[in-house]
Enzyme design. Structure first.
Site, PDB file in Angstrom:
ATOM      1  N   HIS A 122      -2.594   7.369   7.229  1.00 58.80           N
ATOM      2  CA  HIS A 122      -1.631   8.325   6.760  1.00 58.80           C
ATOM      3  C   HIS A 122      -2.305   9.416   6.087  1.00 58.80           C
ATOM      4  O   HIS A 122      -1.633  10.697   6.341  1.00 58.80           O
ATOM      5  CB  HIS A 122      -0.858   7.676   5.470  1.00 58.80           C
ATOM      6  CG  HIS A 122       0.283   6.880   5.551  1.00 58.80           C
ATOM      7  ND1 HIS A 122       1.330   7.322   6.221  1.00 58.80           N
ATOM      8  CD2 HIS A 122       0.475   5.375   5.486  1.00 58.80           C
ATOM      9  CE1 HIS A 122       2.330   6.363   6.459  1.00 58.80           C
ATOM     10  NE2 HIS A 122       1.820   5.469   5.802  1.00 58.80           N
TER      11      HIS A 122
ATOM     12  N   CYS B 165       6.255  -0.149   7.085  1.00 53.67           N
ATOM     13  CA  CYS B 165       5.844   1.197   6.300  1.00 53.67           C
ATOM     14  C   CYS B 165       7.159   1.689   5.274  1.00 53.67           C
ATOM     15  O   CYS B 165       8.085   1.580   5.662  1.00 53.67           O
ATOM     16  CB  CYS B 165       5.405   2.433   7.081  1.00 53.67           C
ATOM     17  SG  CYS B 165       4.922   3.850   6.340  1.00 53.67           S
ATOM     18  N   LEU B 166       6.688   1.821   4.145  1.00 51.85           N
ATOM     19  CA  LEU B 166       7.692   2.201   3.059  1.00 51.85           C
ATOM     20  C   LEU B 166       8.291   3.461   3.679  1.00 51.85           C
ATOM     21  O   LEU B 166       9.443   3.911   3.179  1.00 51.85           O
ATOM     22  CB  LEU B 166       7.189   2.488   1.928  1.00 51.85           C
ATOM     23  CG  LEU B 166       6.916   1.174   1.142  1.00 51.85           C
ATOM     24  CD1 LEU B 166       6.410   1.400  -0.164  1.00 51.85           C
ATOM     25  CD2 LEU B 166       8.130   0.233   0.978  1.00 51.85           C
TER      26      LEU B 166
ATOM     27  N   HIS C 206      -4.043   1.207   7.728  1.00 53.24           N
ATOM     28  CA  HIS C 206      -2.755   1.747   7.725  1.00 53.24           C
ATOM     29  C   HIS C 206      -2.668   2.963   6.769  1.00 53.24           C
ATOM     30  O   HIS C 206      -2.214   4.171   7.215  1.00 53.24           O
ATOM     31  CB  HIS C 206      -1.864   0.561   7.337  1.00 53.24           C
ATOM     32  CG  HIS C 206      -0.201   0.781   7.249  1.00 53.24           C
ATOM     33  ND1 HIS C 206       0.900   0.586   7.972  1.00 53.24           N
ATOM     34  CD2 HIS C 206       0.304   1.837   6.446  1.00 53.24           C
ATOM     35  CE1 HIS C 206       1.875   1.281   7.465  1.00 53.24           C
ATOM     36  NE2 HIS C 206       1.765   2.017   6.612  1.00 53.24           N
ATOM     37  N   GLU C 207      -3.058   2.749   5.659  1.00 52.65           N
ATOM     38  CA  GLU C 207      -3.032   3.581   4.595  1.00 52.65           C
ATOM     39  C   GLU C 207      -3.837   4.908   4.771  1.00 52.65           C
ATOM     40  O   GLU C 207      -3.767   6.107   4.748  1.00 52.65           O
ATOM     41  CB  GLU C 207      -3.433   3.285   3.030  1.00 52.65           C
ATOM     42  CG  GLU C 207      -2.428   2.237   2.670  1.00 52.65           C
ATOM     43  CD  GLU C 207      -0.911   2.350   2.824  1.00 52.65           C
ATOM     44  OE1 GLU C 207      -0.833   3.734   2.806  1.00 52.65           O
ATOM     45  OE2 GLU C 207      -0.394   1.398   3.239  1.00 52.65           O
TER      46      GLU C 207
ATOM     47  N   GLN D 182       2.827   9.999   1.228  1.00 46.27           N
ATOM     48  CA  GLN D 182       4.255   9.290   1.254  1.00 46.27           C
ATOM     49  C   GLN D 182       4.978   9.844   0.043  1.00 46.27           C
ATOM     50  O   GLN D 182       6.097   9.604   0.008  1.00 46.27           O
ATOM     51  CB  GLN D 182       4.066   7.850   1.213  1.00 46.27           C
ATOM     52  CG  GLN D 182       3.365   7.341   2.568  1.00 46.27           C
ATOM     53  CD  GLN D 182       3.466   5.897   2.681  1.00 46.27           C
ATOM     54  OE1 GLN D 182       2.308   5.301   2.187  1.00 46.27           O
ATOM     55  NE2 GLN D 182       4.470   5.109   3.191  1.00 46.27           N
TER      56      GLN D 182
ATOM     57  N   GLY E 187       0.833  -1.015   0.088  1.00 46.63           N
ATOM     58  CA  GLY E 187      -0.002  -0.177  -0.039  1.00 46.63           C
ATOM     59  C   GLY E 187       0.728   1.166  -0.005  1.00 46.63           C
ATOM     60  O   GLY E 187       1.972   1.274   0.377  1.00 46.63           O
TER      61      GLY E 187
HETATM   62 CO    CO Z   1       2.720   3.390   5.578  1.00 48.22          CO
END
Ligand code: CO
Length: 156
Positions: free
Chosen positions: A134, A88-89, A130-131, A51, A46
């Protein structure tokens, strides 16, 4: 399409509240295409617009069944709980065990502005939570109950 730079933890852009998308135009389509390529290059399931430095309410998810694009998403209801690993990226090398809902119902718009609804469970539900976080400036670490080593991470 292009791979965009992934904003890392510590950059204040990750703590901001994102604004709704108002124009379903080519600019949005390019953003979504770029986000997909960026997510794939980082081996993520995701990615949210902040991000890549864009403060709009957009995220994408692909847990291995094809990508779904969520524009102006709204979590309508959640049910149950699941405990599992998460990363998480934007936080490379950091992983933890989180508690998330097992089931999530979310409504959103696609890249053309059409409304749709998804009933997700398991990894898909976790990724949506999670997304979606953000978009409100929240990182997964706020949900971590125990840190884990990278080798303990599994996408379950
Ligand atoms: Co993330």
């Amino acid at each position: 399409m292009a791979i965009r730079n992934i904003v890392k933890e510590g950059d204040p852009v990750l703590n901001k509240i994102c604004r709704p998308v108002e124009k379903f135009d080519n600019r949005l389509a390019v953003l979504l295409d770029d986000m997909y390529e960026t997510m794939k290059s980082g081996d993520g399931v995701g990615l949210a617009a902040p991000q890549v430095g864009i403060l709009r309410r957009v995220f994408i998810i692909d847990i291995g069944e094809g990508v779904t694009e969520f524009v102006n998403p709204k979590i309508e209801s959640t049910r149950g709980t699941q405990e599992g690993s998460e990363g998480c990226l934007s936080c490379p090398g950091e992983f933890g065990i989180t508690v998330r809902p097992m089931y999530v119902t979310v409504t959103a718009q696609n890249r053309y502005g059409d409304q749709f609804s998804v009933n997700a469970e398991g990894l898909y539900a976790k990724a949506i939570c999670h997304e979606n976080d953000h978009l409100d400036g929240i990182l997964f670490k706020e949900h971590v109950i125990r840190k884990i080593e990278p080798h303990e991470f599994d996408e379950q």
